[in-house]
Design an enzyme around this catalytic site. Sequence first.
Site, PDB file in Angstrom:
ATOM      1  N   CYS A  87       0.903   8.092   0.060  1.00 60.12           N
ATOM      2  CA  CYS A  87       2.127   7.450   0.552  1.00 60.12           C
ATOM      3  C   CYS A  87       3.214   7.871  -0.420  1.00 60.12           C
ATOM      4  O   CYS A  87       3.287   7.349  -1.526  1.00 60.12           O
ATOM      5  CB  CYS A  87       1.991   5.927   0.590  1.00 60.12           C
ATOM      6  SG  CYS A  87       3.545   5.109   1.036  1.00 60.12           S
ATOM      7  N   CYS A 118       6.004   4.771  -0.894  1.00 60.40           N
ATOM      8  CA  CYS A 118       5.693   3.523  -1.603  1.00 60.40           C
ATOM      9  C   CYS A 118       4.222   3.537  -1.988  1.00 60.40           C
ATOM     10  O   CYS A 118       3.827   4.317  -2.876  1.00 60.40           O
ATOM     11  CB  CYS A 118       6.115   2.277  -0.825  1.00 60.40           C
ATOM     12  SG  CYS A 118       5.576   2.146   0.887  1.00 60.40           S
ATOM     13  N   SER A 119       3.384   2.734  -1.346  1.00 66.72           N
ATOM     14  CA  SER A 119       1.996   2.645  -1.807  1.00 66.72           C
ATOM     15  C   SER A 119       1.059   2.298  -0.650  1.00 66.72           C
ATOM     16  O   SER A 119       0.026   1.680  -0.866  1.00 66.72           O
ATOM     17  CB  SER A 119       1.895   1.574  -2.895  1.00 66.72           C
ATOM     18  OG  SER A 119       2.417   0.350  -2.405  1.00 66.72           O
ATOM     19  N   CYS A 120       1.419   2.680   0.587  1.00 62.08           N
ATOM     20  CA  CYS A 120       0.613   2.328   1.752  1.00 62.08           C
ATOM     21  C   CYS A 120      -0.811   2.863   1.596  1.00 62.08           C
ATOM     22  O   CYS A 120      -1.015   4.015   1.221  1.00 62.08           O
ATOM     23  CB  CYS A 120       1.257   2.890   3.017  1.00 62.08           C
ATOM     24  SG  CYS A 120       2.899   2.206   3.284  1.00 62.08           S
TER      25      CYS A 120
END
Lengths: 206, 218
Positions: free
Chosen positions: A107, A110-112
């Site tokens: 991702c 962000c941090s998906c």
Amino acid sequence: MTHDHDHEHGSELSEMQLRVRALETVLAEKGYIDQAALDAIVEAYETKVGPHTGARVVAKAWSDPAFRQALLADASKAVASFGLLNRVGDHLIAVENTPKRHNMIVCTLCSCYPWEVLGLPPVWYKSAPYRSRAVSDPRSVLADFGVKLPAGTDIRVWDSTAETRFIVLPMRPAGAEGWSEERLASLVTRDSMIGTGLPKNPKEVA
Amino acid sequence: MDGIHDMGGMHGFGRVEPEQDEPVFHAPWEGRTLALNRAMGYTGVWTIDQTRAGIERLPPDVYLSSSYYKKWEMRLENMIVDLGLAGRDELDAGHALRPGKALKRKLTAADVPNTLSRGSFSRPAPGPARFKAGDKVRTKNIHPATHTRLPRYARGKSGVIEAVRGCHVYPDTVAIGRGENPQWLYTVVFESRELWGDAADPLLKISIEAFEPYLERA
């Protein structure tokens, strides 16, 4: 810049501890949150939710061709039918490694990450080095993990830019013929389901 | 928003450093911060895209120098203050100085097991999908100052629709309070050279998940 976590810095850690405690107290006194619910969330992520779930899913796909097909067709539905989780969120997509193609998940924005099947993402997954290079130079990222793919292997990087979530179905290693699903699951590492690693060699765990 | 969070393809951040036997949380406050975010999200005061936009609005130097959960904590404080749910004076005092607002609902420990899975972002389609698998598309060259999920490295690039993923909540509008505005979502695949030039790894392909407004027919 390397790791961006701050646990080495004692002063910041204690400052954060105080800051979070103040925030929690205010929100509880305002009546917005129930602190017992916070305890339950922390406990769930520390003890229940984690990559062991994804490993069971992969092991089943290795053992059961019909499940593998169902997983690749609709991973949310297939994982829900497996009954490991009391609910599975929508939009989970399984992508299969083959001798010709290796898949990797990132991702960049962000941090998906597929929390339900892999737990919370590791620090490196959320870090600038991984997010910046995974899409442009994944082979060098794999080298950072000590992974070298056979020459000529295609790489497909999936950038998780929406609410779809990806899990890699790694290739079943040779040497585990006749193994039970439980034993097969012990070969499946978290990183092999992100695409930054490969399953363990059966000789390592036999 | 063309912010520091949009990191795909940037140079200079160094090696990826996996941590052996990494704990779930590196300090107790990290777990509390995650849980606070989850519990406040449950009250319905904001959506996931608004929280992403909240992280993106942190100043770039703060973004780069703060740990992941520290960013979450700062975002949480900012959003709580911005929405008038608590005052900065109360956070400084560590106690509520005024009564809270009435919120839609409150997360209890008994509800927690059912909130560990994600909700659905699918919505009924307002119309048919414009593209199908195999269609050639070009991403738009857009630079909104507000939240978007089209990364910089994939703007103005030619790719191919690989899959239609259904009709989903549209982050670009929901993040700024303009409604869910459901849009078709596609997996769009790019050749590495289209994104990174002739020196790119010829065996590499990259896909993004792209909402229909990001795309035009190529």
